[in-house]
Design a protein around this motif. Sequence first.
Motif, PDB file in Angstrom:
ATOM      1  N   VAL A  63     -82.728 -27.436  42.702  1.00  0.00           N
ATOM      2  CA  VAL A  63     -80.495 -27.237  43.463  1.00  0.00           C
ATOM      3  C   VAL A  63     -80.243 -27.494  42.515  1.00  0.00           C
ATOM      4  O   VAL A  63     -79.849 -28.718  41.585  1.00  0.00           O
ATOM      5  N   ASN A  64     -79.598 -26.529  42.348  1.00  0.00           N
ATOM      6  CA  ASN A  64     -78.581 -27.204  41.579  1.00  0.00           C
ATOM      7  C   ASN A  64     -76.917 -26.665  41.746  1.00  0.00           C
ATOM      8  O   ASN A  64     -76.174 -25.677  41.964  1.00  0.00           O
ATOM      9  N   PRO A  65     -76.477 -28.170  42.839  1.00  0.00           N
ATOM     10  CA  PRO A  65     -75.303 -27.656  43.328  1.00  0.00           C
ATOM     11  C   PRO A  65     -74.055 -27.499  42.635  1.00  0.00           C
ATOM     12  O   PRO A  65     -74.182 -27.667  40.984  1.00  0.00           O
ATOM     13  N   PRO A  66     -73.271 -26.817  43.762  1.00  0.00           N
ATOM     14  CA  PRO A  66     -72.011 -27.431  42.553  1.00  0.00           C
ATOM     15  C   PRO A  66     -71.800 -28.589  42.579  1.00  0.00           C
ATOM     16  O   PRO A  66     -71.561 -29.456  43.411  1.00  0.00           O
ATOM     17  N   TYR A  67     -70.459 -29.119  41.495  1.00  0.00           N
ATOM     18  CA  TYR A  67     -70.629 -30.078  40.833  1.00  0.00           C
ATOM     19  C   TYR A  67     -69.922 -30.840  41.496  1.00  0.00           C
ATOM     20  O   TYR A  67     -68.605 -31.979  41.407  1.00  0.00           O
ATOM     21  N   SER A  68     -68.485 -29.823  42.335  1.00  0.00           N
ATOM     22  CA  SER A  68     -67.430 -30.304  42.894  1.00  0.00           C
ATOM     23  C   SER A  68     -67.972 -30.965  44.621  1.00  0.00           C
ATOM     24  O   SER A  68     -66.556 -31.242  45.163  1.00  0.00           O
ATOM     25  N   ALA A  69     -68.968 -30.453  44.639  1.00  0.00           N
ATOM     26  CA  ALA A  69     -69.129 -30.976  46.114  1.00  0.00           C
ATOM     27  C   ALA A  69     -71.005 -31.555  45.794  1.00  0.00           C
ATOM     28  O   ALA A  69     -71.726 -31.752  46.645  1.00  0.00           O
ATOM     29  N   MET A  70     -70.831 -32.958  44.903  1.00  0.00           N
ATOM     30  CA  MET A  70     -71.904 -33.336  44.456  1.00  0.00           C
ATOM     31  C   MET A  70     -72.481 -34.672  46.214  1.00  0.00           C
ATOM     32  O   MET A  70     -73.835 -34.204  46.447  1.00  0.00           O
ATOM     33  N   GLU A  71     -71.250 -35.148  46.966  1.00  0.00           N
ATOM     34  CA  GLU A  71     -71.979 -35.708  47.597  1.00  0.00           C
ATOM     35  C   GLU A  71     -73.127 -34.996  49.013  1.00  0.00           C
ATOM     36  O   GLU A  71     -73.855 -35.645  49.449  1.00  0.00           O
ATOM     37  N   PRO A  72     -72.071 -34.373  49.362  1.00  0.00           N
ATOM     38  CA  PRO A  72     -72.890 -33.247  50.461  1.00  0.00           C
ATOM     39  C   PRO A  72     -74.696 -32.845  50.293  1.00  0.00           C
ATOM     40  O   PRO A  72     -74.966 -33.575  50.679  1.00  0.00           O
ATOM     41  N   ILE A  87     -88.811 -31.665  45.509  1.00  0.00           N
ATOM     42  CA  ILE A  87     -87.201 -31.190  45.574  1.00  0.00           C
ATOM     43  C   ILE A  87     -86.678 -31.421  43.769  1.00  0.00           C
ATOM     44  O   ILE A  87     -87.313 -32.560  43.839  1.00  0.00           O
ATOM     45  N   ILE A  88     -85.988 -30.209  43.485  1.00  0.00           N
ATOM     46  CA  ILE A  88     -85.946 -31.002  41.650  1.00  0.00           C
ATOM     47  C   ILE A  88     -83.825 -30.553  42.137  1.00  0.00           C
ATOM     48  O   ILE A  88     -83.786 -29.837  42.015  1.00  0.00           O
ATOM     49  N   ALA A  89     -83.583 -32.039  41.091  1.00  0.00           N
ATOM     50  CA  ALA A  89     -82.116 -30.817  41.118  1.00  0.00           C
ATOM     51  C   ALA A  89     -81.131 -31.224  39.994  1.00  0.00           C
ATOM     52  O   ALA A  89     -81.842 -32.222  39.311  1.00  0.00           O
ATOM     53  N   LEU A  90     -80.570 -30.434  39.477  1.00  0.00           N
ATOM     54  CA  LEU A  90     -79.971 -30.171  38.161  1.00  0.00           C
ATOM     55  C   LEU A  90     -78.690 -30.349  38.242  1.00  0.00           C
ATOM     56  O   LEU A  90     -77.498 -29.256  38.743  1.00  0.00           O
ATOM     57  N   ILE A  91     -78.230 -32.041  38.146  1.00  0.00           N
ATOM     58  CA  ILE A  91     -76.998 -32.341  38.519  1.00  0.00           C
ATOM     59  C   ILE A  91     -76.507 -32.733  37.035  1.00  0.00           C
ATOM     60  O   ILE A  91     -77.443 -33.140  36.201  1.00  0.00           O
ATOM     61  N   ASN A  92     -75.721 -33.145  37.258  1.00  0.00           N
ATOM     62  CA  ASN A  92     -74.766 -34.076  35.862  1.00  0.00           C
ATOM     63  C   ASN A  92     -75.207 -35.557  36.269  1.00  0.00           C
ATOM     64  O   ASN A  92     -75.094 -35.984  37.130  1.00  0.00           O
ATOM     65  N   ASN A  93     -75.166 -36.095  35.212  1.00  0.00           N
ATOM     66  CA  ASN A  93     -75.170 -37.655  34.624  1.00  0.00           C
ATOM     67  C   ASN A  93     -74.734 -38.823  35.359  1.00  0.00           C
ATOM     68  O   ASN A  93     -74.080 -38.971  34.241  1.00  0.00           O
ATOM     69  N   SER A  94     -74.141 -38.534  36.674  1.00  0.00           N
ATOM     70  CA  SER A  94     -73.374 -39.799  37.067  1.00  0.00           C
ATOM     71  C   SER A  94     -73.506 -40.412  37.562  1.00  0.00           C
ATOM     72  O   SER A  94     -73.081 -40.715  38.772  1.00  0.00           O
ATOM     73  N   SER A  95     -74.495 -41.623  36.873  1.00  0.00           N
ATOM     74  CA  SER A  95     -74.629 -42.896  37.730  1.00  0.00           C
ATOM     75  C   SER A  95     -74.194 -43.796  37.664  1.00  0.00           C
ATOM     76  O   SER A  95     -74.330 -44.837  38.490  1.00  0.00           O
ATOM     77  N   ASP A  96     -72.827 -43.793  37.234  1.00  0.00           N
ATOM     78  CA  ASP A  96     -71.581 -44.497  38.219  1.00  0.00           C
ATOM     79  C   ASP A  96     -71.134 -44.744  39.073  1.00  0.00           C
ATOM     80  O   ASP A  96     -70.259 -44.731  39.820  1.00  0.00           O
ATOM     81  N   ALA A  97     -71.458 -43.113  39.620  1.00  0.00           N
ATOM     82  CA  ALA A  97     -70.884 -41.973  41.252  1.00  0.00           C
ATOM     83  C   ALA A  97     -70.935 -43.038  42.132  1.00  0.00           C
ATOM     84  O   ALA A  97     -71.884 -43.033  41.991  1.00  0.00           O
ATOM     85  N   GLY A  98     -70.863 -43.015  43.514  1.00  0.00           N
ATOM     86  CA  GLY A  98     -71.352 -43.648  44.626  1.00  0.00           C
ATOM     87  C   GLY A  98     -72.469 -42.708  45.116  1.00  0.00           C
ATOM     88  O   GLY A  98     -73.448 -42.953  46.224  1.00  0.00           O
ATOM     89  N   TRP A  99     -71.937 -41.211  45.004  1.00  0.00           N
ATOM     90  CA  TRP A  99     -73.058 -40.123  45.042  1.00  0.00           C
ATOM     91  C   TRP A  99     -74.429 -40.277  44.492  1.00  0.00           C
ATOM     92  O   TRP A  99     -75.148 -40.348  45.603  1.00  0.00           O
ATOM     93  N   TRP A 100     -74.279 -40.797  43.712  1.00  0.00           N
ATOM     94  CA  TRP A 100     -75.824 -41.025  42.765  1.00  0.00           C
ATOM     95  C   TRP A 100     -76.547 -42.606  43.182  1.00  0.00           C
ATOM     96  O   TRP A 100     -77.681 -42.654  44.099  1.00  0.00           O
TER      97      TRP A 100
END
Length: 199
Positions: A63-72, A87-100
């Motif tokens: 999964v390399n999701p749209p970064y504009s839709a990380m939560e869903p 699963i392997i997901a390639l995402i932005n490292n936003s460890s301060d985000a609620g979805w993280w």
Amino acid sequence: MAGSSDYNTPQHVVDAIKRFAPIELDPCSNRTSVVGAVMSCFEDAAVDGMKLPWVAAGGLVFVNPPYSAMEPWMAKCAAEAALGVEIIALINNSSDAGWWHRHVRTAQARVEWAGRIRFVPADGGQVFSPRYPSVLVYWGPRAARFAEVLGEFGWPIVHGGGRVAQRGPWYGACGHIWDRADDADCPTCPVAARLAELE
């Protein structure tokens, strides 16, 4: 990313992931993707990757999701992983985000990629580097293997602690790193590495 979510995973990242396992499903792909999964879902196709039961893939989901839709997308990853999907997901490292904190924390391991990944626009435009570093997040039963294979591309972290085979130091759930292979407990705090549970 820079006003568009249609950016492709670069070939060298795909090649690194395929060293771990072949990719059976890419649920958020596009028609110019180089992932080469057995099954891919496109935004304009009849099969919606967000609604599809990923367990049907029978193997690794990338999964390399749209970064504009990380939560869903991260919620979907966590939910599918709870059903036994690898699963392997390639995402932005936003460890301060609620979805993280709601969803990525359910993963078994991650590799914080060294350097910035330059994403390839689906429309063939200029290659783009995001403002945030990237991370490969892993849900599944082979956390130590994931960290071993993909750890050479960044900093491997096995959630819950554990030694990454053939990489030397222990990586603890506490965030500390130590070198004593005979010491399964962190010398700084009382967190056990629990290697036996991960192998």
